[in-house]
Scaffold this active site. Structure first.
Site, short mmCIF file in Angstrom:
data_model
loop_
_atom_site.label_atom_id
_atom_site.label_comp_id
_atom_site.label_asym_id
_atom_site.label_seq_id
_atom_site.Cartn_x
_atom_site.Cartn_y
_atom_site.Cartn_z
N HIS A 248 67.64 -7.62 18.73
CA HIS A 248 66.53 -7.58 19.69
C HIS A 248 65.47 -8.55 19.17
O HIS A 248 65.20 -8.57 17.96
CB HIS A 248 65.99 -6.14 19.75
CG HIS A 248 65.06 -5.90 20.88
ND1 HIS A 248 63.78 -6.40 20.90
CD2 HIS A 248 65.20 -5.19 22.03
CE1 HIS A 248 63.18 -6.01 22.02
NE2 HIS A 248 64.03 -5.29 22.72
N ARG A 268 55.56 -8.61 26.31
CA ARG A 268 55.69 -9.96 26.89
C ARG A 268 55.61 -9.88 28.41
O ARG A 268 55.02 -10.73 29.06
CB ARG A 268 57.00 -10.60 26.43
CG ARG A 268 56.91 -11.11 25.00
CD ARG A 268 58.26 -11.56 24.47
NE ARG A 268 59.09 -10.44 24.09
CZ ARG A 268 60.39 -10.33 24.34
NH1 ARG A 268 61.02 -11.30 24.97
NH2 ARG A 268 61.08 -9.27 23.95
#
Ligand code: FAD
Length: 625
Positions: A248, A268
């Site tokens: 990840h 994000r």
């Protein structure tokens, strides 16, 4: 041997995450006596940490969804290396496994018209993840625990509620007993007291989860040391495709005690940007050719996307996980990383403090409490984190049986289902679907098999092996784990190349005698150093299997990126790499990936299949139809 606790049951389940608990429920419902063993506390498995949800094509939010679309998405996500039959069974049975959980007492979030709500997730064409806020795994584990308790009431009147279904936590299994290619039981120790335990059982389900602790930076917790993978190998079973590991892109990197803990993608999604130590928003330098049409090539357009997604392209911070992870890795390797080997994830300079604490409350608390970083005024330090292993025990898709008679596997410890890359949400549904099947077929096998007897000799041998670190005069297990993690992180991480993989194998070989001679000090009660000493050989054998397979597969696909062999090779798509133990050493063989049936091939456009397969494969099969 006087100190060994002797137990027996029909079906022994090793692991109390979602896969293990679902298997235990099924085996007990089939009338068998069941023992569930868990290395950590009951209820504390990775399954409990899952946030996003469980993927199941119920079609509640978009009626166009069905198992065929889910199957297609899963195969695409795995880059067509998946065992197609597992992906088919998974897509077909996942909705029933979710509905069934509600009959056990789970309560998923609802749509306005009262159906189980489903959310969007990467790689899934329609909203598909059944969820309970951002704590779906907790609801899943809570419900399965409750179901287990309900099944422990049958002999309540006799004062033996747990006689037919027993859960023993904080106990680690170190050996499986095998006779003439069949399982007959397992050996382990209670972590608290160090007392040994031998359990006779004609059927065993391995549900021990992943291998993440072989990497320094991981979202996995301490108990994920590849025990089930290694137990299966030593028992004579095989592992497939161990080269495929999912990293990840954003885990915490500092302080060391929290390294690897996940930082949600929502940071994000809500405007956070990635910067290197020179302050550069570097993701604009890493947009691959195939994505150029969908991603902004300048910060202004990327920023406008948040308020006007129809007229602008999305920022490159939102590229697929593997792309972002590789970009971060390159920046750090190029010397533009942070002091602690990550990059900066900055939302503080882009959103108000109120916005951040309202939208990302758990991230705010995570950083405040664990790193003393206030994400409303400072950037976070993040880096890729080892998250999930797609490789695992080779199983029969229908029965979850391994190659060893009586040995079954389900959940993350098994391989094949996810091909070279797992889609988010497909793990929770995988462990329900194949956990149930493993329990069902293990029960069936137990019914047809005589109760095995363990011999004093085999128990004594397992005990001697478990005590070996106390007699050794070598190194401390923590140093050796750090050495192993350093090899994997440096040479078998996100980006791989042949010379580095050869170096990794040579370094692992050199580490072997040191691991064989690992030393534990102190007594057996509450001794984590001894526990780690025993776990090390499991991490070692999994690491060798991964490095060997990564060296052999000279192409890049899903969770395996070879800098010296970029791009997918259709010839390699037809190949599973199978690891087995041969005279104590990991050997690799190649095996054909099973060909999809014409009906399933017909779910894809020929132009799409052409991107992955050799022409003969899809044309011939489609024509046969
Ligand atoms: P686990 O839940 O990992 O349980 C393994 C069990 O085996 C534990 O009880 C452990 O103690 C026991 N065990 C291990 N070794 C031994 C031994 N030697 N002896 C005895 N017992 C042993 N997936 C999704 O689908 N959706 C998500 O939203 C999602 N979010 C995630 C978030 C995080 C932070 C993480 C780490 C993973 C996430 N995943 C998600 C992945 C998913 O949670 C796991 O892959 C899945 O829960 C694995 O389930 P399991 O039953 O196979 O094993």
């Amino acid at each position: 041997l006087n100190d060994v606790e002797h137990l027996a049951c029909d079906v022994l389940v090793i692991g109390a995450g979602g896969a293990g608990l679902r298997a235990a429920v099924e085996a007990r419902l089939a009338g068998k006596t069941v023992i569930v063993i868990s290395k950590s506390l009951f209820g504390k498995a990775h399954t409990v940490m899952a946030e996003g949800g469980a993927a199941a094509a119920m079609g509640n939010v978009n009626a166009n969804d069905n198992w065929q679309v889910h199957f297609r998405d899963t195969m695409r996500g795995g880059k067509f290396l998946n065992n197609y039959r597992m992906a088919e069974i998974h897509a077909q049975e996942a909705p029933d496994r979710i509905w069934e959980l509600e009959t056990y007492g789970a309560l998923f979030d609802r749509t306005p018209d009262g159906k189980i709500s489903q959310r969007n997730f990467g790689g899934h064409e329609y909203p598909r993840l059944a969820h309970v806020g951002d704590r779906t795994g907790l609801e899943l584990i809570r419900t399965l625990q409750q179901k287990l308790v309900s099944l422990q009431q049958d002999d309540e009147a006799a004062g033996e509620g747990e006689a037919k279904l027993q859960v023993i936590d904080e106990t680690t299994i170190t050996e499986l007993f095998i006779e003439q290619g069949k399982v007959k039981g397992a050996f382990g120790y209670r972590r608290g007291t160090g007392r040994f335990m031998a359990i006779a059982a004609p059927a065993i389900v391995l549900a021990t989860g992943g291998i993440g602790r072989s990497f320094k930076v991981t979202s996995n917790s301490w108990e994920y040391t590849g025990d089930g993978h290694a137990l299966a190998l030593r028992a004579g079973a095989s592992l497939i495709n161990m080269e495929f590991i999912q990293f990840h892109p954003t885990g915490m990197v500092w302080p060391p005690s929290v390294r690897g803990i996940l930082v949600t993608e929502s940071v994000r999604g809500d405007g956070g940007v990635l910067k290197n130590s020179e302050g550069e928003r570097f993701m604009f330098n890493y947009i691959p050719e195939v994505f150029k049409a969908q991603y902004a090539d300048n910060p202004e357009e990327g920023d406008r996307w948040y308020t006007d997604p129809d007229s602008n392209r999305r920022p490159p911070e939102l590229l697929p996980r593997d792309e972002v992870a590789r970009a971060i890795n390159s920046e750090v390797k190029a010397g533009r990383g942070t002091e602690h080997g990550g990059v900066f994830l900055d939302i503080a300079s882009r959103r108000s403090a109120e916005y951040i604490t309202e939208r990302l409350p758990s991230m705010y608390h995570q950083f405040k409490e664990l790193a003393d970083v206030d994400i409303t005024s400072e950037p976070m330090e993040v880096g890729p984190t080892c998250h999930y292993i797609m490789g695992g025990i080779e199983v029969d898709p229908e029965t979850a049986s391994s190659k060893v008679t009586g040995l079954y596997a389900a959940g993350e410890v098994s391989g094949g289902m996810h091909g070279s890359n797992r889609l988010g949400g497909n793990s929770l549904s995988d462990l329900l679907v194949f956990g149930k099947r493993a329990g069902e077929f293990a029960a069936e096998h137990a019914t047809a098999t005589e109760a095995p007897k363990l011999t004093d000799e085999e128990i004594a041998a397992a005990q001697t092996e478990a005590l070996r670190p106390f007699g050794n005069d070598g190194e401390n297990p923590y140093e050796l784990q750090a050495a192993l993690q350093a090899i994997n992180g440096r040479l078998v991480g996100i980006i791989r190349k042949a010379p580095e993989l050869e170096e990794a194998l040579a370094e692992l070989e050199a580490l072997k005698p040191r691991i064989d001679n690992v030393t534990a000090v102190g007594g057996r009660a509450y001794n984590p150093g001894w526990h780690l000493a025993l776990d090390l050989r499991n991490m070692f054998v999994c690491s060798v299997a991964t490095a060997k397979a990564a060296l052999e597969r000279d192409e890049s696909r899903g969770g395996h990126t070879r800098e010296d062999a970029p791009g997918m090779d259709p010839e390699w798509r037809r190949v599973n790499l199978v690891a087995a133990l041969d005279g104590g050493e990991v050997s690799l063989t190649r095996q054909d990936v099973p060909s999809m049936t014409p009906e399933l091939l017909g779910l894809f456009d020929t132009s799409e299949l052409a991107k992955y397969m050799t022409p003969g494969e899809y044309r011939t099969e489609a024509e046969d139809a």
